[in-house]
Design a protein around this motif. Structure first.
Motif, PDB file in Angstrom:
ATOM      1  N   CYS A 265      -7.018  53.591 -26.256  1.00 44.19           N
ATOM      2  CA  CYS A 265      -5.918  52.919 -25.559  1.00 44.19           C
ATOM      3  C   CYS A 265      -5.075  52.132 -26.565  1.00 44.19           C
ATOM      4  CB  CYS A 265      -6.450  52.004 -24.456  1.00 44.19           C
ATOM      5  SG  CYS A 265      -7.492  50.661 -25.028  1.00 44.19           S
ATOM      6  N   HIS A 266      -3.831  51.878 -26.201  1.00 49.15           N
ATOM      7  CA  HIS A 266      -2.942  51.098 -27.068  1.00 49.15           C
ATOM      8  C   HIS A 266      -3.197  49.602 -26.940  1.00 49.15           C
ATOM      9  CE1 HIS A 266      -0.480  54.460 -28.347  1.00 49.15           C
ATOM     10  NE2 HIS A 266      -0.337  54.850 -27.089  1.00 49.15           N
TER      11      HIS A 266
ATOM     12  N   SER B 232      -6.014  47.674 -20.690  1.00 53.56           N
ATOM     13  CA  SER B 232      -6.957  48.697 -20.251  1.00 53.56           C
ATOM     14  C   SER B 232      -8.144  48.060 -19.510  1.00 53.56           C
ATOM     15  CB  SER B 232      -7.429  49.486 -21.472  1.00 53.56           C
ATOM     16  OG  SER B 232      -8.192  50.577 -21.089  1.00 53.56           O
TER      17      SER B 232
ATOM     18  N   LEU C  37     -13.870  51.136 -24.256  1.00 51.08           N
ATOM     19  CA  LEU C  37     -12.416  51.122 -24.418  1.00 51.08           C
ATOM     20  C   LEU C  37     -12.112  50.766 -25.871  1.00 51.08           C
ATOM     21  CD1 LEU C  37     -11.521  49.193 -21.136  1.00 51.08           C
ATOM     22  CD2 LEU C  37     -11.823  51.669 -21.478  1.00 51.08           C
TER      23      LEU C  37
ATOM     24  N   GLU D 132      -9.241  50.181 -28.945  1.00 54.31           N
ATOM     25  CA  GLU D 132      -7.878  49.933 -29.440  1.00 54.31           C
ATOM     26  C   GLU D 132      -7.945  49.941 -30.964  1.00 54.31           C
ATOM     27  OE1 GLU D 132      -5.483  46.261 -28.023  1.00 54.31           O
ATOM     28  OE2 GLU D 132      -5.949  45.860 -30.118  1.00 54.31           O
TER      29      GLU D 132
ATOM     30  N   GLU E 125      -2.959  58.124 -24.974  1.00 55.28           N
ATOM     31  CA  GLU E 125      -4.191  57.533 -24.451  1.00 55.28           C
ATOM     32  C   GLU E 125      -5.036  58.581 -23.721  1.00 55.28           C
ATOM     33  OE1 GLU E 125      -2.515  54.236 -22.119  1.00 55.28           O
ATOM     34  OE2 GLU E 125      -3.210  52.905 -23.731  1.00 55.28           O
TER      35      GLU E 125
END
Ligand code: V0V
Ligand code: CO
Length: 152
Positions: A24-25, A30, A73, A75, A92
């Motif tokens: 994810c960015h 998220s 998750l 990043e 993503e």
């Protein structure tokens, strides 16, 4: 006949789905999505500089071996990291799957003997002081695959 209450450990030593890694960015956004959509809570959060990720583990369920299954998750913390490269190419989405084992080095050696490239000569430090290693996605049907020995 097999007894479903005592599952046999397969020859690879892999006994459960430990986590699904999701690139994810924006980690906080998220986390918020999974909290408000499903009610999943963060059990652990950390930065792993070696892997170039800021990551959160969301516990989904317990497993037969006393471990658990998570969403992880991810990043990126730098542009040359695997997750940053993945996001630039794909956006993503699901980045890897991780299987649990009681002995990551033994599992990796056995899987390597099947002709699958093991990406780490020695297991590395993973989330919450777990030991991890990765298998090349090109040898695993396009799925980046991680093996995890959790520290619990
Ligand atoms: C790359 N490829 C993937 C992929 N990443 N395929 C499926 N899933 C992925 N996640 C494909 C890519 O599309 C290319 O295919 C080919 O592999 C080469 O990719 P590349 O990025 O150009 O080249 P590499 O070789 O520099 O990097 C790929 C590998 C790298 C898989 C070797 O990302 C790596 O070492 N990953 C392991 C470490 C990692 O991902 N760490 C972050 C999670 P085409 O275009 O040639 O067809 S850390 C974590 O999970 C932790 C800490 C934990 O669980 O505790
Ligand atoms: Co992972």
């Amino acid at each position: 006949m097999s007894d479903s209450s005592t599952p046999a450990t397969p020859f690879s030593g892999l006994t459960r789905l430990d986590h699904v890694g999701i690139a994810c960015h924006d980690l906080d956004a998220s986390i918020m999505f999974y909290r408000k959509t499903y009610g999943f809570a963060v059990e652990h959060e950390e930065v792993n500089e070696e892997q170039g990720v800021r990551e959160a583990m969301l516990r989904i369920n317990g497993t037969d071996d006393g471990g658990a299954t998570y969403l992880q998750l991810l990043e990126p913390t730098r542009e040359d990291s695997p997750v940053a490269k993945f996001l630039a190419r794909n956006g993503e989405g699901v980045h890897h799957v991780a299987f649990g084992t009681a002995d990551v080095a033994a599992s990796a050696a056995g899987i390597g003997d099947k002709g699958v490239r093991v990406l780490d000569a020695e297991p590395r430090r993973g989330t919450a002081d777990s030991l991890i290693t990765f298998l090349h996605p090109k040898d695993c049907g396009g799925v980046l695959t991680e093996l995890v020995q959790s520290n619990h």
